[in-house]
Design a protein around this motif. Sequence first.
Motif, PDB file in Angstrom:
ATOM      1  N   LYS B  97     -79.556 -38.910  65.818  1.00 28.08           N
ATOM      2  CA  LYS B  97     -78.811 -40.016  66.439  1.00 28.08           C
ATOM      3  C   LYS B  97     -79.246 -41.352  65.863  1.00 28.08           C
ATOM      4  O   LYS B  97     -78.428 -42.212  65.557  1.00 28.08           O
ATOM      5  CB  LYS B  97     -79.052 -40.012  67.950  1.00 28.08           C
ATOM      6  N   SER B  98     -80.572 -41.540  65.765  1.00 24.68           N
ATOM      7  CA  SER B  98     -81.085 -42.799  65.241  1.00 24.68           C
ATOM      8  C   SER B  98     -82.330 -42.521  64.418  1.00 24.68           C
ATOM      9  O   SER B  98     -83.378 -42.164  64.970  1.00 24.68           O
ATOM     10  CB  SER B  98     -81.418 -43.746  66.397  1.00 24.68           C
ATOM     11  N   PRO B  99     -82.250 -42.654  63.094  1.00 20.10           N
ATOM     12  CA  PRO B  99     -83.381 -42.302  62.249  1.00 20.10           C
ATOM     13  C   PRO B  99     -84.568 -43.261  62.356  1.00 20.10           C
ATOM     14  O   PRO B  99     -85.601 -43.015  61.729  1.00 20.10           O
ATOM     15  CB  PRO B  99     -82.790 -42.307  60.843  1.00 20.10           C
ATOM     16  N   THR B 100     -84.424 -44.358  63.098  1.00 13.35           N
ATOM     17  CA  THR B 100     -85.559 -45.279  63.222  1.00 13.35           C
ATOM     18  C   THR B 100     -86.287 -45.139  64.559  1.00 13.35           C
ATOM     19  O   THR B 100     -87.369 -45.685  64.723  1.00 13.35           O
ATOM     20  CB  THR B 100     -85.083 -46.736  63.097  1.00 13.35           C
ATOM     21  N   MET B 101     -85.686 -44.424  65.500  1.00 14.38           N
ATOM     22  CA  MET B 101     -86.180 -44.519  66.875  1.00 14.38           C
ATOM     23  C   MET B 101     -87.514 -43.817  67.104  1.00 14.38           C
ATOM     24  O   MET B 101     -88.342 -44.302  67.875  1.00 14.38           O
ATOM     25  CB  MET B 101     -85.136 -43.957  67.836  1.00 14.38           C
ATOM     26  N   ILE B 102     -87.761 -42.706  66.401  1.00  8.59           N
ATOM     27  CA  ILE B 102     -89.029 -41.992  66.602  1.00  8.59           C
ATOM     28  C   ILE B 102     -90.192 -42.886  66.201  1.00  8.59           C
ATOM     29  O   ILE B 102     -91.187 -43.002  66.917  1.00  8.59           O
ATOM     30  CB  ILE B 102     -89.032 -40.679  65.790  1.00  8.59           C
ATOM     31  N   LEU B 103     -90.041 -43.560  65.070  1.00 10.21           N
ATOM     32  CA  LEU B 103     -91.118 -44.439  64.604  1.00 10.21           C
ATOM     33  C   LEU B 103     -91.281 -45.633  65.536  1.00 10.21           C
ATOM     34  O   LEU B 103     -92.403 -46.040  65.870  1.00 10.21           O
ATOM     35  CB  LEU B 103     -90.808 -44.907  63.182  1.00 10.21           C
ATOM     36  N   GLU B 104     -90.145 -46.177  65.979  1.00  5.74           N
ATOM     37  CA  GLU B 104     -90.204 -47.338  66.864  1.00  5.74           C
ATOM     38  C   GLU B 104     -90.905 -46.985  68.173  1.00  5.74           C
ATOM     39  O   GLU B 104     -91.765 -47.720  68.661  1.00  5.74           O
ATOM     40  CB  GLU B 104     -88.778 -47.822  67.145  1.00  5.74           C
ATOM     41  N   LYS B 105     -90.555 -45.823  68.724  1.00 10.73           N
ATOM     42  CA  LYS B 105     -91.182 -45.384  69.969  1.00 10.73           C
ATOM     43  C   LYS B 105     -92.657 -45.096  69.757  1.00 10.73           C
ATOM     44  O   LYS B 105     -93.480 -45.341  70.646  1.00 10.73           O
ATOM     45  CB  LYS B 105     -90.476 -44.136  70.507  1.00 10.73           C
ATOM     46  N   ALA B 106     -92.992 -44.559  68.584  1.00 11.22           N
ATOM     47  CA  ALA B 106     -94.397 -44.249  68.307  1.00 11.22           C
ATOM     48  C   ALA B 106     -95.226 -45.532  68.261  1.00 11.22           C
ATOM     49  O   ALA B 106     -96.331 -45.592  68.811  1.00 11.22           O
ATOM     50  CB  ALA B 106     -94.511 -43.503  66.987  1.00 11.22           C
ATOM     51  N   VAL B 107     -94.672 -46.572  67.625  1.00 13.79           N
ATOM     52  CA  VAL B 107     -95.403 -47.836  67.547  1.00 13.79           C
ATOM     53  C   VAL B 107     -95.500 -48.470  68.940  1.00 13.79           C
ATOM     54  O   VAL B 107     -96.555 -48.944  69.357  1.00 13.79           O
ATOM     55  CB  VAL B 107     -94.710 -48.808  66.569  1.00 13.79           C
ATOM     56  N   TYR B 108     -94.378 -48.413  69.665  1.00 14.75           N
ATOM     57  CA  TYR B 108     -94.342 -49.023  71.000  1.00 14.75           C
ATOM     58  C   TYR B 108     -95.380 -48.386  71.906  1.00 14.75           C
ATOM     59  O   TYR B 108     -96.094 -49.079  72.640  1.00 14.75           O
ATOM     60  CB  TYR B 108     -92.939 -48.851  71.578  1.00 14.75           C
ATOM     61  N   SER B 109     -95.483 -47.048  71.853  1.00 12.89           N
ATOM     62  CA  SER B 109     -96.401 -46.378  72.774  1.00 12.89           C
ATOM     63  C   SER B 109     -97.834 -46.393  72.266  1.00 12.89           C
ATOM     64  O   SER B 109     -98.744 -46.049  73.024  1.00 12.89           O
ATOM     65  CB  SER B 109     -95.954 -44.945  73.025  1.00 12.89           C
ATOM     66  N   SER B 110     -98.045 -46.808  71.019  1.00 14.38           N
ATOM     67  CA  SER B 110     -99.423 -46.892  70.545  1.00 14.38           C
ATOM     68  C   SER B 110    -100.073 -48.202  70.957  1.00 14.38           C
ATOM     69  O   SER B 110    -101.262 -48.403  70.721  1.00 14.38           O
ATOM     70  CB  SER B 110     -99.468 -46.768  69.026  1.00 14.38           C
ATOM     71  N   MET B 111     -99.268 -49.097  71.559  1.00 12.12           N
ATOM     72  CA  MET B 111     -99.835 -50.361  72.037  1.00 12.12           C
ATOM     73  C   MET B 111    -100.026 -50.304  73.537  1.00 12.12           C
ATOM     74  O   MET B 111     -99.334 -49.579  74.234  1.00 12.12           O
ATOM     75  CB  MET B 111     -98.907 -51.523  71.685  1.00 12.12           C
ATOM     76  N   LYS B 112    -100.951 -51.103  74.014  1.00 10.98           N
ATOM     77  CA  LYS B 112    -101.212 -51.164  75.444  1.00 10.98           C
ATOM     78  C   LYS B 112    -100.022 -51.835  76.131  1.00 10.98           C
ATOM     79  O   LYS B 112     -99.448 -52.778  75.590  1.00 10.98           O
ATOM     80  CB  LYS B 112    -102.457 -52.016  75.670  1.00 10.98           C
ATOM     81  N   GLY B 113     -99.655 -51.352  77.318  1.00 12.24           N
ATOM     82  CA  GLY B 113     -98.518 -51.934  78.024  1.00 12.24           C
ATOM     83  C   GLY B 113     -98.869 -53.248  78.680  1.00 12.24           C
ATOM     84  O   GLY B 113     -99.449 -53.278  79.753  1.00 12.24           O
TER      85      GLY B 113
END
Lengths: 151, 175
Positions: B97-113
């Motif tokens: 569906k979106s070839p960028t989303m896995i990487l984006e989510k991985a970066v997002y979740s690797s940071m503290k909320g």
Amino acid sequence: MVFQTAALFIRSRGPDAFWRKRRIFKLSAHFTGRKRNCYSIAVRYVHRALAYATQSRKLKKEDMANLWTTRVAAGCEEHGLPYPLFKDGLEKSNILLNRKVLADLAIWEPYSFKALTQIAWTKLREEDDPELNEVQETPPSNVITRGLLDK
Amino acid sequence: MSALGRVRQWNAFSQVWHLFDAKWQNPFQSAAVITKYLMGKHKPFYHPFANCGDVVVVINSRHIALLGDEWKKRVYFHHTGYPGGASWTLAWELHEKSPTMILEKAVYSSMKGNLQRRHTMKRLIIYPDDIIPEDIHTNISSQIKQLRKVPKVLESDEVNNFPRIFKLPVDYVPS
């Protein structure tokens, strides 16, 4: 009047309610809403604030230590040496600087800090540290030690 | 401040644009590295309240590599907020569906909320292929090293032209 414990001190009733409350209101002066001016609410929040302050005296030291670690790690990785190896090399070279001083050097004395990384790196090379094999950058060539000359 | 010192300060505090090639890279390990550059943790004067992070441009996010059978097993959860609005998407479905989303989510979740996270994410630009718009391309001045080497893939004629010791008969059936 001598208070054996902190609990007794809190429970103490002064002769004058005004001064007893004033002591609390002075501590709640920067609060907002009713916890600033209503005594029974203010005293609860002041006690909570004092408890937080007690915890945070320790947390502040930990936070600063973590920040120094991040900074020193960033500083030595700029020159290609990972932080654990850098720390190890300095210790073996008998350079006993703490993280605070190392972080200050990394910011304000970048050339001195670079020299420290080179010394640490050379010391590890001299001792044939196995972890150094995983470092892909080229080791410094400008530091000469007696141990390296003997090889 | 002397002229040299001023220039040195500009250099230190300027925002650098890094390029990261995600081809054949593990997105979750890459995310840790990308996060470091986004937050500015690679600079000795890092401070969480200071705006010292850099911009990272990631290319080839379509060609990331997941470990083992992660494409089939890794599940992304989403809830619309309405009753029965939960949905589970497999990694390969999300990637289609979106070839960028896995990487984006991985970066997002690797940071503290925290409140800073969404602002830090704005400095991350991901492209599915190696085509970068010209205005972004001109800014890039540095490249982040890949975590692992891209393995060589043999072309079909390269396999066919490889010298053979002997040639099997056409009707050969291994017994």
